[in-house]
Write an enzyme that holds these catalytic residues in place. Structure first.
Site, PDB file in Angstrom:
ATOM      1  N   ARG A   1      11.270 -52.200 105.551  1.00 54.80           N
ATOM      2  CA  ARG A   1      10.169 -52.170 106.525  1.00 54.80           C
ATOM      3  C   ARG A   1      10.300 -53.318 107.514  1.00 54.80           C
ATOM      4  NH1 ARG A   1       4.917 -53.654 108.023  1.00 54.80           N
ATOM      5  NH2 ARG A   1       3.649 -51.877 108.703  1.00 54.80           N
ATOM      6  N   CYS A   2      10.611 -54.501 107.015  1.00 55.60           N
ATOM      7  CA  CYS A   2      10.765 -55.655 107.907  1.00 55.60           C
ATOM      8  C   CYS A   2      11.829 -55.410 108.963  1.00 55.60           C
ATOM      9  CB  CYS A   2      11.148 -56.900 107.108  1.00 55.60           C
ATOM     10  SG  CYS A   2       9.863 -57.547 106.027  1.00 55.60           S
ATOM     11  N   MET A   3      12.878 -54.686 108.604  1.00 54.97           N
ATOM     12  CA  MET A   3      14.025 -54.518 109.495  1.00 54.97           C
ATOM     13  C   MET A   3      13.872 -53.359 110.469  1.00 54.97           C
ATOM     14  SD  MET A   3      17.344 -55.314 107.106  1.00 54.97           S
ATOM     15  CE  MET A   3      17.090 -53.884 106.037  1.00 54.97           C
TER      16      MET A   3
END
Length: 402
Positions: A391-393
């Site tokens: 999700r962060c990426m």
């Protein structure tokens, strides 16, 4: 006519996503600067690139159009002289460098072609890399700096595209990032959305350079319902300002402000919980019983902020469902803590009930699968050194509406 941009949930089928393939900026990391640049180790860059390529290929194979930030940046710089000036102005830190050196550096950057300029804006630049004809007799800063110091600091956290822009409905939020090492990331996404032809006509929501909000803290629980983590990065003032802006633009009717621990292991809300289906969330076991939310709602008389309540209950009420199903990683406490640290709860939904996760979080993934969630795994031994998962990426720029 391309896909209509925008998103009103965490789990609608992913159609367009912005990623950043890690590159030369990671090669700037050394044992001396990892803390300053927010990394926990020195990634093996070629392996990190292989892992990221696998991630991008997986998303594409499931029907998502993958846009790479470096390509968007280069294209925007090629398309617009104003974009070039904006990028250079953000990169040249005149108060730190002094006026003579700042002027020489700006002139050099203006001479670069779009591809090379994009490289410098992301990978940074050392004093040793200044042109050989740079005058040393007019700058005390240049005389006194070590050659390996940065005249333009690198942006190794660009790989975490989630934080520097957030799509809510048909609009995009360009937030203010909390830490100095990441502030310039938002200037690059601002440049891209302002000057790249792909985003012509896209309207903004909530623009602030004072009250920090980061995309990892913002979860679109359901159409009109937004959760905002408040902790190490996003401030209470930022969460409140975002809520009021979303209300003013009719992008939300309820915002849940969710306090989280101010520690690196839980730097964003999406490090402890993410949506994996329309009514289902995976959550770190250690916060299941303690996570709370303040409900912020628009009323005819303005805005009201309720008392703190259990997060799952407040979320279900705002979403209009009987109960939010929570899959918690309630395994052995040591394993749970290890897998949370390794971004076990930081999943990216490709569609309702289908998520991408790091393969190393074996027990968390097994619990998701036991609950009926399809888990697509990727390697992340090197990508994870910056403390971020799938999700962060990723910055979803278009999802099917729910």
């Amino acid at each position: 006519m391309g896909v209509e941009l925008g998103s009103n949930s965490e789990v609608g089928a992913l159609r367009v996503v912005i990623l950043h393939r890690p590159g030369a900026e990671l090669r700037r990391l050394t044992p001396r600067n990892t803390d300053q640049l927010l990394f926990d180790g020195l990634p093996w860059v070629s392996r990190a690139q292989d892992e990221h390529d696998e991630f991008a290929e997986l998303l594409a194979s499931r029907g998502a159009e993958v846009l790479l930030l470096s390509d968007l940046l280069t294209e925007a710089l090629h398309h617009s002289g104003a974009a070039r000036m904006q990028g250079i102005a953000a990169a040249v830190d005149a108060p730190r460098l002094g006026l003579p050196l700042a002027q020489e550096l700006s002139a050099y950057l203006r001479s670069l072609d779009p591809g090379r300029l994009a490289h410098v804006l992301t990978a940074g630049m050392t004093f040793n890399e200044l042109p050989s004809d740079t005058r040393t007799d007019v700058s005390l800063v240049l005389r006194m700096h070590h050659g390996g110091d940065f005249v333009i600091e690198p942006l190794p956290n660009l790989v975490f595209t989630r934080d520097s822009s957030i799509w809510i409905g048909p609009r995009v939020v360009i937030p203010s990032l909390a830490l100095r090492a990441r502030v310039r990331e938002a200037s690059l996404t601002d440049l891209i959305y302002a000057h790249h032809p792909r985003f012509t006509g896209v309207r903004r929501a909530y623009e602030s350079r004072t009250a920090p909000v980061e995309g990892g803290d913002v979860l679109l629980l359901a159409p009109g319902v937004v959760a905002v983590g408040v902790g190490e990065r996003t401030t209470p003032a930022g969460a409140e300002a975002l809520a009021r802006s979303l209300f003013d633009d009719d992008l939300a009717h309820t915002v849940l402000a969710v306090p989280i621990a101010q520690q690196r292991a839980q730097m964003h809300l999406d490090t402890v919980c993410t949506m994996v289906d329309t009514d289902t969330m995976v959550m770190y076991a250690n916060v299941v019983d303690t996570l709370e939310a303040f409900t912020i709602q628009r009323t005819p008389d303005g805005v009201t902020i309720g008392d703190a309540a259990p997060f799952a209950e407040a979320a279900a009420k705002a979403m209009g469902i009987d109960k939010l199903r929570v899959i918690h990683t309630g395994m052995d406490p040591v394993v749970a803590e290890r897998e949370q640290w390794d971004d076990g709860n930081n999943t990216l939904a490709l569609a309702p009930g289908v998520v991408v996760a790091y393969e190393r979080n074996v027990q968390t993934n097994a619990r998701l699968q036991d609950a009926g969630i399809e888990v697509l795994t990727i390697a992340g031994s090197e990508l994870g050194t910056g403390r971020g998962g799938p999700r962060c990426m990723s910055c979803p720029a278009a999802r099917d509406p729910l």
